[in-house]
Each structure stands twice: as structure tokens, then as C-alpha cells.
Design an enzyme around this catalytic site. Sequence first.
Site, short mmCIF file in Angstrom:
data_model
loop_
_atom_site.label_atom_id
_atom_site.label_comp_id
_atom_site.label_asym_id
_atom_site.label_seq_id
_atom_site.Cartn_x
_atom_site.Cartn_y
_atom_site.Cartn_z
N CYS A 23 92.26 -26.63 19.02
CA CYS A 23 93.13 -28.00 18.89
C CYS A 23 93.90 -28.10 20.09
O CYS A 23 94.83 -27.52 20.28
CB CYS A 23 93.70 -27.88 17.54
SG CYS A 23 94.54 -29.50 17.21
N CYS A 25 93.73 -36.94 21.33
CA CYS A 25 92.91 -35.60 20.83
C CYS A 25 92.48 -35.02 22.14
O CYS A 25 91.77 -35.14 22.82
CB CYS A 25 91.53 -36.06 20.12
SG CYS A 25 90.86 -34.54 19.18
O1 PYC Z 1 94.04 -32.37 19.84
O2 PYC Z 1 91.94 -31.13 19.87
C1 PYC Z 1 93.02 -32.01 19.32
C2 PYC Z 1 92.84 -32.07 17.92
C3 PYC Z 1 91.75 -31.84 16.92
C4 PYC Z 1 92.05 -32.65 15.72
C5 PYC Z 1 93.20 -32.98 15.81
N1 PYC Z 1 93.77 -32.77 17.18
#
Ligand code: PYC
Length: 313
Positions: free
Chosen positions: A88, A236
Amino acid sequence: MSVIEFVDSHTAGEPTRVVVGGGPRLGDGALPERLQRLMTEHDAFRSAVVNEPRGADVLVGALLVEPEDRTCTAGVIFFNNVGYLGMCGHGTIGLVATLAHLGRIQPGQHRIETPVGTVSALLRSNGEVTLENVVSYRYLRQVEVHVPGAGPVRGDVAWGGNWFFLVDSPPVELTIANCDKLTEYAWALRCALNRHNITGEGGAEIDHVELSTSTPGADSRNFVLCPGKAYDRSPCGTGTSAKLACLAADGKLAPGQVWRQEGILGTAFEGSYRPENGTPDRIVPSITGKAHVTAQGRLILHPDDPFRDGIRV
Ligand code: PYC
């Protein structure tokens, strides 16, 4: 009664809850083995920490563990409202900010073990973190899937520490006001992928959907739907890594070139990559962002509480 010590933070709007004390004992060994133990023997812990009434669907949990490799600063296992994450990105940035907040680390380079590999994180004195993620790659290019109500949709399948299906220029505009429509569209897409048996390498389930569009303020804007149907408030980290892998494979981004990835809230990560072995097919992505600590405390799990283990739906 069990007491779990935690620190909460958000990275570009996406929350992380790091468990710093009171977590289950998982023993020694490699992180994938400890993840297996957490899944099979202590899943109630996961649900108690991130689900209501102590948490929320959007919250990502991070269990801090001793690293197997003692050159690493820490080990971490990420989880969410429905299960476990390989890596993550926003959560790793949150973990680094948490360790700094607790006075356990100083600015500088840190290596962190995750179940899918060791990542490194450079903490700067202004609190910014540059994460060097696991090797990322595009697995399938422009796969077509029929989505009921939306027709044929084309996208790439890529690994960035989690499995993503990446679609450019979706039919719904990427604004926060369209959040419900975007969720519906991305969820229908994910269900269609599962139904048609379109998977990541080795049959791995594709559990993240990333929709991207061009935007004036950055190189791209995205909406990422996470496995438990919550959307990522940040751009993300693993999704940006998967995107960089696709851009590199298409020859659209050179090594070292900065890619500014905006999320659905308008917050951004800066990404770039270096080729793993001189080829653009497998890359090592770097993601820069900043986390802010928002709370520190203790969760109480009382045996009399009907929702001691969280509300599972
Ligand atoms: O930032 O990799 C990330 C992530 C995965 C799910 C929520 N955030």
C-alpha cells in the site's frame, strides 16, 4: 479486554491506521507466512481495527511487525475492510510519518518489509516521503471486457504491489460529485473481469480498478476503486506504480521523468521510475507524497461488546 494501540494519519486524504501495540503475535519467519497466519488465525483482529464501529470502509490498517531482515527499519502487513493488501503506497507513507511522529525514526533512508517484497522510503526533514516500490509491470495490454450496461471496455492489467485494471477516458467524468456513478461503473467492471476470468499473473484476482483522464493541473487524474468498494481518496501509490509501468511499456514516459498523478480529491503524488534491468518492461517506481498524523490512541475490545470484532457485512 484487549487494548490495541494505534496512530492514525492520512496521505493526500486517504487514511491509514498503524497498529503499534497490542496486535496478534504472528511469530517469526517471512512476511508472507506471517500474513497467512494473520488471515487464518486472527482475521477478527483485522475487522475489529478497520471496520465500524471503530473504523470505516475507507480505512487501511497497517500492522507493524518485526522485520525478518534486520537491515530493515520495520515490517508491515496492510489490510482493509474486506481483507489484506500486498502493498500500500499511501499506507507506507503513513507508516513512515507515524514512526517519525513516535520518534522511532529520523529523516533518511529506510527499508520496509511487506508481504510482496521490501520497499525503501526516504523521509525528508519537511516530512515528504519518497517510496521506492516493488518491481511493477504491465501484464496484459488493452484487454476487452464486456460490462453490462457499459458495453465493451478496454484496459491494461498491471501489477504495482496490487493488481489493477487501468482504463483511460471512462464515460463518467472524474469529479468528486460523480463519486457514486464512478463507484458503480468501476464495480461493474471489476465484477465483469471476475466473471470473464480475466486475472493477473498466475490467476491472481484483479481487485483494484483505476480510471484515468487528462487534467489541466497534472499529467493525469484518477479514480481508484479498492477491493472493499471504497474509493481511494489519494492518487493511490500502488495504482500510480501500475500506471507508470503501463506508460513505460508504451514508451510514453522516460526513466526519471516526473509524472504528476492527481487523485479524485485533487491531491497529487509525484511519480517516476527506473528500469529494473535496463528494459522498460519491468520498472522500479518512485512515489513522493506526504502524510499527516491525525490521532493516536487505544482501541478497546471488550468481551461484552456485540461488535468487539467490528461489523462485518
Ligand atoms: O496507496 O497503494 C495505495 C493504496 C492501495 C489501496 C488504498 N491505497
